[in-house]
Design a protein around this motif. Structure first.
Motif, PDB file in Angstrom:
ATOM      1  N   LEU A 178      18.008  51.695  84.366  1.00 34.83           N
ATOM      2  CA  LEU A 178      17.880  51.608  82.900  1.00 34.83           C
ATOM      3  C   LEU A 178      16.750  52.514  82.427  1.00 34.83           C
ATOM      4  CD1 LEU A 178      18.526  47.828  82.085  1.00 34.83           C
ATOM      5  CD2 LEU A 178      20.040  49.797  81.730  1.00 34.83           C
ATOM      6  N   SER A 179      16.748  53.713  82.995  1.00 40.97           N
ATOM      7  CA  SER A 179      15.714  54.691  82.670  1.00 40.97           C
ATOM      8  C   SER A 179      16.196  56.069  83.086  1.00 40.97           C
ATOM      9  CB  SER A 179      14.403  54.358  83.395  1.00 40.97           C
ATOM     10  OG  SER A 179      13.503  55.440  83.342  1.00 40.97           O
ATOM     11  N   PHE A 180      16.213  57.016  82.135  1.00 41.63           N
ATOM     12  CA  PHE A 180      16.560  58.388  82.478  1.00 41.63           C
ATOM     13  C   PHE A 180      15.472  59.018  83.342  1.00 41.63           C
ATOM     14  CE2 PHE A 180      19.471  59.238  78.550  1.00 41.63           C
ATOM     15  CZ  PHE A 180      20.394  58.344  79.068  1.00 41.63           C
ATOM     16  N   ARG A 181      14.228  58.651  83.092  1.00 36.19           N
ATOM     17  CA  ARG A 181      13.116  59.233  83.849  1.00 36.19           C
ATOM     18  C   ARG A 181      13.193  58.828  85.322  1.00 36.19           C
ATOM     19  NH1 ARG A 181       8.639  57.279  85.710  1.00 36.19           N
ATOM     20  NH2 ARG A 181       8.860  55.334  84.542  1.00 36.19           N
ATOM     21  N   GLN A 182      13.383  57.537  85.581  1.00 38.93           N
ATOM     22  CA  GLN A 182      13.455  57.093  86.970  1.00 38.93           C
ATOM     23  C   GLN A 182      14.700  57.636  87.672  1.00 38.93           C
ATOM     24  OE1 GLN A 182      12.667  52.877  87.627  1.00 38.93           O
ATOM     25  NE2 GLN A 182      11.508  52.782  85.717  1.00 38.93           N
ATOM     26  N   ALA A 183      15.799  57.726  86.928  1.00 41.36           N
ATOM     27  CA  ALA A 183      17.005  58.315  87.515  1.00 41.36           C
ATOM     28  C   ALA A 183      16.759  59.777  87.874  1.00 41.36           C
ATOM     29  CB  ALA A 183      18.170  58.198  86.532  1.00 41.36           C
ATOM     30  N   ALA A 184      16.035  60.494  87.007  1.00 44.86           N
ATOM     31  CA  ALA A 184      15.724  61.900  87.270  1.00 44.86           C
ATOM     32  C   ALA A 184      14.862  62.055  88.522  1.00 44.86           C
ATOM     33  CB  ALA A 184      15.009  62.506  86.060  1.00 44.86           C
ATOM     34  N   GLU A 185      13.881  61.149  88.699  1.00 45.80           N
ATOM     35  CA  GLU A 185      13.032  61.205  89.893  1.00 45.80           C
ATOM     36  C   GLU A 185      13.862  60.979  91.158  1.00 45.80           C
ATOM     37  OE1 GLU A 185      10.020  58.301  89.248  1.00 45.80           O
ATOM     38  OE2 GLU A 185       8.918  59.511  87.771  1.00 45.80           O
ATOM     39  N   GLU A 186      14.803  60.037  91.084  1.00 48.49           N
ATOM     40  CA  GLU A 186      15.639  59.756  92.251  1.00 48.49           C
ATOM     41  C   GLU A 186      16.538  60.940  92.589  1.00 48.49           C
ATOM     42  OE1 GLU A 186      19.527  57.011  93.028  1.00 48.49           O
ATOM     43  OE2 GLU A 186      17.734  55.939  92.313  1.00 48.49           O
ATOM     44  N   LEU A 187      17.087  61.584  91.570  1.00 44.93           N
ATOM     45  CA  LEU A 187      18.038  62.685  91.779  1.00 44.93           C
ATOM     46  C   LEU A 187      17.357  64.037  91.892  1.00 44.93           C
ATOM     47  CD1 LEU A 187      20.761  61.547  89.212  1.00 44.93           C
ATOM     48  CD2 LEU A 187      20.759  61.200  91.690  1.00 44.93           C
ATOM     49  N   VAL A 226      15.864  65.826  89.564  1.00 45.15           N
ATOM     50  CA  VAL A 226      16.150  66.700  88.424  1.00 45.15           C
ATOM     51  C   VAL A 226      15.240  66.275  87.272  1.00 45.15           C
ATOM     52  CG1 VAL A 226      18.540  67.116  89.126  1.00 45.15           C
ATOM     53  CG2 VAL A 226      18.007  65.199  87.591  1.00 45.15           C
ATOM     54  N   THR A 227      15.370  66.918  86.134  1.00 42.87           N
ATOM     55  CA  THR A 227      14.559  66.552  84.969  1.00 42.87           C
ATOM     56  C   THR A 227      15.255  65.449  84.168  1.00 42.87           C
ATOM     57  OG1 THR A 227      15.604  68.177  83.511  1.00 42.87           O
ATOM     58  CG2 THR A 227      13.715  68.922  84.833  1.00 42.87           C
ATOM     59  N   PRO A 228      14.477  64.658  83.395  1.00 43.89           N
ATOM     60  CA  PRO A 228      15.105  63.663  82.512  1.00 43.89           C
ATOM     61  C   PRO A 228      16.076  64.289  81.528  1.00 43.89           C
ATOM     62  CG  PRO A 228      12.766  63.206  82.764  1.00 43.89           C
ATOM     63  CD  PRO A 228      13.009  64.540  83.409  1.00 43.89           C
ATOM     64  N   ALA A 229      15.763  65.509  81.093  1.00 41.34           N
ATOM     65  CA  ALA A 229      16.660  66.187  80.157  1.00 41.34           C
ATOM     66  C   ALA A 229      18.011  66.477  80.822  1.00 41.34           C
ATOM     67  CB  ALA A 229      16.027  67.487  79.679  1.00 41.34           C
ATOM     68  N   ALA A 230      17.972  66.812  82.109  1.00 44.85           N
ATOM     69  CA  ALA A 230      19.224  67.083  82.829  1.00 44.85           C
ATOM     70  C   ALA A 230      20.057  65.823  82.948  1.00 44.85           C
ATOM     71  CB  ALA A 230      18.916  67.655  84.211  1.00 44.85           C
ATOM     72  N   VAL A 231      19.417  64.683  83.205  1.00 42.01           N
ATOM     73  CA  VAL A 231      20.134  63.414  83.279  1.00 42.01           C
ATOM     74  C   VAL A 231      20.747  63.085  81.924  1.00 42.01           C
ATOM     75  CG1 VAL A 231      19.885  60.919  83.607  1.00 42.01           C
ATOM     76  CG2 VAL A 231      18.766  62.503  85.178  1.00 42.01           C
ATOM     77  N   SER A 232      19.969  63.247  80.865  1.00 46.27           N
ATOM     78  CA  SER A 232      20.470  62.963  79.518  1.00 46.27           C
ATOM     79  C   SER A 232      21.674  63.835  79.185  1.00 46.27           C
ATOM     80  CB  SER A 232      19.350  63.198  78.497  1.00 46.27           C
ATOM     81  OG  SER A 232      19.819  62.971  77.182  1.00 46.27           O
ATOM     82  N   GLN A 233      21.630  65.124  79.582  1.00 53.65           N
ATOM     83  CA  GLN A 233      22.731  66.031  79.308  1.00 53.65           C
ATOM     84  C   GLN A 233      23.986  65.630  80.080  1.00 53.65           C
ATOM     85  OE1 GLN A 233      22.794  68.297  77.020  1.00 53.65           O
ATOM     86  NE2 GLN A 233      24.854  69.034  77.497  1.00 53.65           N
ATOM     87  N   GLN A 234      23.796  65.199  81.360  1.00 50.79           N
ATOM     88  CA  GLN A 234      24.940  64.755  82.156  1.00 50.79           C
ATOM     89  C   GLN A 234      25.592  63.521  81.539  1.00 50.79           C
ATOM     90  OE1 GLN A 234      26.388  66.112  84.671  1.00 50.79           O
ATOM     91  NE2 GLN A 234      24.946  67.476  85.698  1.00 50.79           N
TER      92      GLN A 234
END
Length: 318
Positions: free
Chosen positions: A21-30, A32-40
């Motif tokens: 429930l966080s783009f930032r934490q998902a980005a750290e796991e993957l 990539v940047t939080p912006a990249a997660v948001s775009q996906q």
């Protein structure tokens, strides 16, 4: 497959973001940047025509549609990981990777491993010496030998050695003119300690063993401390002092006479931790895993039988 799936990267981003429930934490796991997660996520929402997240200024929540679909998507990734592990296992059918703690590897597994190699010369063994929990999803480890309570989630966890703990020392410490024949004599001896990283109330320590033996007048704050039990046992063999050791770590040394149990009577303390073989359930079908498990069960059974004969062979009272 008639239904065209969205890009895998978009699904990965959704699953990670939904789990955290966080783009930032998902980005750290993957990575990539939080912006990249948001775009996906935006691309996936556009492709599906469904809103996946409810965005507020302070929180991120799943939409009703996302909550309904998430379990199946997670199961899909789990199945994909299992498929990759299966492919890797068939790619290297003759290589067996065993993860084991450094101390258990040195004191129990390695001295016996020649027997396995003689019986199975077609299997190449690789030892991964580590105290860290094994992540089987990476597909790099086939079996892990672990010291714990056997609670490893959905993994198969087979009890190998139900352990007990007791003091051991060099035979020189019970020979004249030394006076070490009963637990009360420990007050005049050097105590060897292991700084266990596991729960102190469950670890085989001097305070726990003395309480079990009913001894109250021994200072357990003194002595030499070690970060690994293998080093503490080696120090005891060298005559530096006495250590409380788990049976599996010292069975060979007791049988060879390098160590002795200095006190008469049954003072074996039950422990909360035992030795387990741990592996994903699907690994059990692989011939190399079946061969290793049959062998390691036999070695554990032989150790138990050997230990039961030792009191008849040793003059434990000195």
């Amino acid at each position: 497959m008639k239904y065209k799936l969205p890009p895998l990267n978009s699904l990965r981003a959704f699953e990670a973001a939904a789990r955290h429930l966080s783009f930032r934490q998902a980005a750290e796991e993957l990575n990539v940047t939080p912006a990249a997660v948001s775009q996906q996520i935006k691309q996936l929402e556009a492709t599906l025509g469904v809103q996946l997240f409810i965005r507020t200024t302070r929180a991120l929540a799943l939409s009703e549609a996302a909550r309904a679909a998430l379990p199946a998507i997670r199961n899909g990734f789990d199945s994909l990981h299992e498929g990759m592990r299966s492919l890797q296992a068939h790619h290297d059918p003759g290589i067996l990777t065993v993860s084991v703690s450094p101390s258990f590897g040195m004191r129990w597994l390695l001295p016996r491993l020649e027997h396995f190699q003689q019986s199975h010369p077609d299997i190449e063994v690789r030892i991964d010496a580590s105290n860290q929990l094994t992540d089987f999803s990476r597909g790099t480890v086939d079996v892990a030998l672990r010291y714990g309570k056997g609670e490893y989630g959905k993994l198969t966890s087979e009890l190998l050695i139900e352990d007990v703990a007791f003091p051991v020392c060099s035979p020189a410490l019970i020979a004249p003119p030394n006076r070490l024949s009963k637990p009360q004599d420990l007050g005049e001896q050097a105590l060897l300690h292991v700084d266990w990283v596991m729960e102190s109330r469950s670890a085989p320590t001097w305070p726990r063993w003395l309480e079990y033996a009913g001894v109250t007048d021994v200072d357990t704050t003194r002595g030499i401390r070690f970060s690994m039990d293998d080093m503490a046992v080696s120090a005891a063999i060298s005559g530096l002092g006495i250590v409380v050791a788990a049976r599996a770590f010292v069975i060979a040394d007791l049988a060879a006479g390098r160590l002795v149990k200095p006190f008469p009577g049954n003072l074996d303390m039950p422990t909360a931790f035992h030795h387990y073989a741990v592996y994903p359930p699907q690994n059990a079908r692989q011939p190399k895993i079946k061969a290793f498990m049959e062998w390691v069960r036999g070695e554990a059974a032989e150790d138990k039988a050997l230990y039961e004969t030792l009191p008849k062979q040793q003059n434990v009272a000195g």
